[in-house]
Design an enzyme around this catalytic site. Structure first.
Site, PDB file in Angstrom:
ATOM      1  N   LEU A 517       0.537  -1.528  -0.254  1.00  0.00           N
ATOM      2  CA  LEU A 517       0.075  -0.175  -0.006  1.00  0.00           C
ATOM      3  C   LEU A 517       0.609   1.225  -0.054  1.00  0.00           C
ATOM      4  CD1 LEU A 517      -2.170  -1.148   2.630  1.00  0.00           C
ATOM      5  CD2 LEU A 517      -2.835  -0.969   0.597  1.00  0.00           C
ATOM      6  N   ASP A 518       0.363   2.295  -1.206  1.00  0.00           N
ATOM      7  CA  ASP A 518       0.598   3.721  -0.551  1.00  0.00           C
ATOM      8  C   ASP A 518      -0.113   4.137   0.920  1.00  0.00           C
ATOM      9  OD1 ASP A 518       2.818   6.160  -1.459  1.00  0.00           O
ATOM     10  OD2 ASP A 518       0.627   6.766  -2.596  1.00  0.00           O
ATOM     11  N   LYS A 519       1.119   5.696   0.881  1.00  0.00           N
ATOM     12  CA  LYS A 519       0.819   5.812   2.610  1.00  0.00           C
ATOM     13  C   LYS A 519      -0.766   7.313   1.317  1.00  0.00           C
ATOM     14  CE  LYS A 519       2.705   9.083   4.593  1.00  0.00           C
ATOM     15  NZ  LYS A 519       1.580  10.150   5.470  1.00  0.00           N
ATOM     16  N   VAL A 709      -1.581  -0.465  -4.193  1.00  0.00           N
ATOM     17  CA  VAL A 709      -2.676  -0.224  -4.650  1.00  0.00           C
ATOM     18  C   VAL A 709      -2.010   1.359  -4.157  1.00  0.00           C
ATOM     19  CG1 VAL A 709      -4.878   0.866  -3.081  1.00  0.00           C
ATOM     20  CG2 VAL A 709      -3.540  -1.613  -2.867  1.00  0.00           C
ATOM     21  N   ASP A 715       4.249   6.659  -7.868  1.00  0.00           N
ATOM     22  CA  ASP A 715       3.203   4.761  -7.789  1.00  0.00           C
ATOM     23  C   ASP A 715       3.242   4.566  -9.048  1.00  0.00           C
ATOM     24  OD1 ASP A 715       3.401   5.007  -5.586  1.00  0.00           O
ATOM     25  OD2 ASP A 715       1.036   6.171  -4.935  1.00  0.00           O
TER      26      ASP A 715
END
Lengths: 813, 65
Positions: A517-519, A709, A715
């Site tokens: 996951l990205d933040k 994600v 990203d």
């Protein structure tokens, strides 16, 4: 009808919650409705003033919330800029292709049509709600393009030039050709079916051979265009797959169509055997119908997944040219970005996107580089600093010297990284594909054997029996088994907010072992919000009052911090507003009858206003101090709040036994805090796009199947490199076009549910394939022994297909 | 029965004409946007003069009293 507006209302225009204490009423169809913001109010008023309030009755979806900032379209009147999207017709007539943001349903095209009808100088236009495009013919003497765009903007549709014309033309052509092929096959199927009924009835009751001969010729005439025109894509695809030495589903499909058609032709000419023209047409029609729906879904997904809106502005304000008269600046003039030269100087106003990579030569401003780094906080830029194309200039004007344009910019470098990553992406071979290859080979082999055996027994029957083998085993059910299940599951997911844009995603989704996951913007909302108000003991105001004062100070600013205060605006008016870059804002406000000067910003800045003894304590996170000239008042903590659905998603994934990792470009301690809050054990902060991609590859090398994600441009390489990727709905267009799926609703809990659905889908596909194979295994020997008449073969084929479709529809519940 | 020799070819010609019309319609762009056209019949132009009270609440959007 008095407007007693409660706080739990949704905006009548865009259905977002109406903030407490806001007052933006509009009277529509005799009722007073409240709006959430001045933008929605202005749009709704423009619609009502135009006598178009029926729009609100016609629409089936809420409208998009209009952008607060006023767009300036003047630049699109320039000849040089128009080259890309305006086509000159005869005289002064021009045709412009525009891409409209904010089209949500068919009523939008009604509204746009009626708004444009009232304008002088527009001779023709066409709105396409599916592609979000407007083609408008206008007379350049009577109306400017910018006026048309302003008009659209006033009713809430931001227009941009559509420069991807060629791609659109291709899509349009594909759509039209598919429709024509499908309709021809449909007409043919019905006509042949009618004639075939007579032939079947004749076969049972007996009919004179002259009539049989006649009706067969009629069928042949009708079926010929169906086979030659409608079924062409199958032949082309089959030929292509044979050339690549592989066997796709198109091979037996083509073989069945071509074989049945030519044998039927032979039977018609020689007056012997059986004809299968009805089966051929019906088969073609149903296969085309399936492909047509698949194509429509693909096209509309492409639209939903992001109107390939340009990240980059089309024009720039040039103030000095390189070369002769070096450094001599002139009045800013708008020029197309394409014409910029290295060494030119451009002016970038606040709230604008930087058109090029460059070096700041004058001015000081906060630039939001979230696009590249994922950090939502603006970075302070002073002369000598580098700025990057595609990032957003925050609060004041910058003068930038161009150091790279077009393909040399950092943004383009990221795109190249993306292309590399996409090529290395592990591809999942679809089970149906593998199966069908064996099946096709088996069918071809069996047909060959059957033909050989019958040739020995009775040469006159050999051709007919072989053909009925091909028709009976016609891989209709097998061909439908996978797509039917995938279509049903895809539409279920779309209804629940996850849009699948690449076919393989659904099949691999069930096998994911690690979720990365990205933040910023993924687990969090991606914009700053007030997390805490810390009222100082000396202050007598309530939190609401403090927030209202702060909101008045920040009103009208395009700085990302300002948006955090927007919901608390109570209509206080600030005077003499002065912005201090990288410090804060100062203004005079009359509050409770007292006119005071207030400052909001960094503590040192705010405290300069008052001669207070107060020494600010060191605080974790981002805090702003509000002070008046009488003393400090309160602290506001700003932070990027996690999404409500983040914690349930993490819990649900952990329950399914899936590893979760947090990988962020953000360098701050916020990453660790968030990981701890959500219970994610593995996290890493400060990861560059290359780091992220490396990390994913390491995981893949260990045999993990990775779901990523993310949302930002930083990203994008990882989204391309991961086995499956999900982009958030707010993600940049580049990210969305590179991801396998888009999370439309912003509800993260759909991800674990989608994985569950994917596993269900796999088992449905297995059942379907098992059924289709079982049917073929039983029917094949009977057909090979010459025991299946054509009508029984047709019934058997349709029934097996219906069973497969019915089974697949269970996924849709 | 002999009339079939005339009637069936006639039906074929009519079918051919129908397909030709359809192809013309497709190529002139009439089927490019299936979403708007599907709803267009519901967009009444003259309803604005009729009583708007009932219709506004039919959209099921919350509104203030």
């Amino acid at each position: 009808m008095n407007a007693a507006i409660s706080s739990s209302l949704d905006c009548y225009h865009c259905s977002l919650p109406v903030p407490a204490n806001s007052d933006y009423p509009v009277e529509i169809n005799g009722h007073t409705h409240s709006m959430c913001c001045p933008g929605c109010q202005a749009v709704a008023m423009a619609i009502v003033d135009g006598g178009l309030e029926n729009f609100y009755r016609f629409r089936t979806e809420s409208s998009a919330r209009p952008q607060q900032k006023k767009n300036d379209f003047k630049v699109y009147d320039l000849q040089d800029v128009q080259i890309d999207f305006v086509l000159p017709l005869e005289d002064n007539l021009r045709r412009a292709q525009l891409l409209l943001e904010g089209i949500t349903c068919a009523a939008c095209s009604w509204l746009i049509e009626h708004q444009l009808k009232g304008l002088q100088g527009i001779s023709a236009f066409r709105v396409n709600a599916s592609t979000h495009r407007l083609s408008v013919d206008f007379n350049a003497d009577q109306i400017l393009l910018s006026q048309i765009m302003d008009e659209l903007d006033s009713i809430g549709y931001a227009a941009q030039p559509a420069t991807d014309d060629r791609q659109q033309a291709l899509l349009k052509k594909e759509n039209r050709t598919a429709l024509m092929r499908l309709s021809l096959a449909g007409f043919g199927m019905m006509q042949v079916g009618m004639v075939a009924t007579a032939l079947y009835a004749g076969a049972i009751q007996g009919m004179e051979s002259q009539w049989q001969y006649y009706l067969r010729w009629i069928s042949l005439i009708i079926a010929t265009p169906v086979v030659l025109y409608s079924a062409r894509p199958f032949f082309v695809a089959a030929w292509r797959s044979l050339k690549h030495r592989s066997l796709s589903m198109d091979v037996p499909v083509s073989l069945a169509i071509a074989g049945a058609y030519s044998a039927s032709c032979w039977a018609t000419i020689t007056g012997s055997g059986e004809v299968y023209f009805d089966s051929v047409s019906m088969f073609t029609f149903f296969l085309l119908l399936g492909r047509f729906f698949e194509m429509r879904a693909r096209h509309s997904n492409r639209m939903a997944a992001g109107n390939v809106a340009q990240l980059m502005p089309l024009s720039a304000l040039l103030i000095a040219q390189s070369g002769h008269n070096q450094g001599e600046s002139f009045e800013p003039r708008a020029v197309p970005v394409k014409s910029l030269q290295l060494g030119d100087r451009v002016l970038v106003k606040s709230g604008e996107t930087l058109p090029c990579d460059g070096e700041v030569v004058a001015g000081r401003s906060a630039v939001v580089e979230a696009l590249l780094t994922g950090e939502p906080n603006p970075v302070d830029k002073t002369p000598g600093d580098r700025v990057v194309a595609g990032t957003l200039n925050g609060d004041s004007v910058l003068e930038v010297e161009v150091t790279a344009i077009g393909a040399q910019t950092q943004l383009s470098a990221i795109e190249r990284l993306v292309n590399d990553a996409a090529q290395d992406k592990p591809h999942q071979a679809a089970i149906a594909d593998r199966l069908s290859r064996y099946f096709v080979a088996a069918v071809l082999l069996v047909s060959g054997v059957v033909f050989g055996v019958w040739w020995q027994i009775d040469a006159s029957h050999a051709l007919w029996v072989t053909l009925s083998v091909l028709v009976v085993t016609c891989p209709c059910a097998l061909a439908l088994a996978t797509p039917a299940a995938l279509t049903a599951a895809t539409s279920w997911l779309r209804r629940h907010g996850l849009l699948i844009t690449r076919g393989h995603a659904l099949e691999s989704l069930g096998k994911v072992t690690t979720v990365v996951l990205d933040k910023t913007g993924t687990l969090t909302l991606g914009h700053l919000a007030i997390a805490k108000v810390d009222c100082l003991p000396s202050c007598e105001l309530s939190n609401e009052q403090l927030l209202a004062v702060a909101a008045a100070l920040e009103f009208g600013s395009s700085h990302p911090i300002a948006s955090a205060f927007k919901p608390f605006c109570m209509g206080l008016k600030a005077k003499e507003v002065r912005h201090f870059t990288a410090a804060g804002v100062e203004a005079s406000i009359t509050f409770n009858g007292n006119l005071l000067t207030y400052r909001l910003g960094y503590p040192e800045f705010s405290l300069q206003l008052c001669s207070s003894e107060y020494t600010p304590d060191q605080r974790q996170g981002q805090w702003l101090l509000l002070a008046s000239n009488q003393g400090p008042l309160a602290w506001f903590q700003l932070s990027d709040q996690p999404r409500e659905s983040a914690a349930p998603m993490v819990a649900a994934l952990q329950q399914q036994g899936i590893n979760i990792e947090l990988l962020s470009g953000d360098r701050s301690s916020a990453v660790a805090d968030l990981a701890q809050e959500l219970g994610i054990a593995k996290y890493r902060s400060g990861a560059s796009p290359e780091d992220k991609l490396d990390h994913i590859r390491q995981l893949q090398a260990r045999g993990e199947l990775v779901l990523m994600v993310g949302d930002g441009v930083n990203d994008v390489p990882v989204l391309s490199g991961a086995d499956i990727s999900v982009a958030m709905a707010q993600a940049t267009d580049l990210a969305k076009t590179r991801a396998d799926s888009v999370l439309l609703s912003g509800d993260l809990t759909i991800i674990p549910r989608a994985m569950h659905k994917a596993r269900d889908t796999r088992s449905i596909i297995r059942q379907n394939l098992a059924w289709a194979l079982a049917y073929n295994v039983i029917a094949l020997p009977l057909a090979a022994m010459g025991m299946i008449p054509p009508w029984a073969a047709a019934i058997g084929m349709s029934t097996s297909s219906l069973v497969v479709i019915g089974n697949a529809l269970r996924l849709n519940r | 029965m002999d009339s079939l020799y005339f009637l069936i070819p006639l039906a074929l010609i009519l079918t051919g004409l129908a397909i030709k019309c359809l192809f013309w319609a497709v190529n002139s762009g009439q089927y490019d946007d299936l979403d708007t056209e599907a709803h267009r019949i519901l967009f009444d132009e003259d309803l604005i003069k009729t009583k708007p009270e009932k219709s506004a609440s039919a959209t099921s959007k919350p509104h203030s009293k």
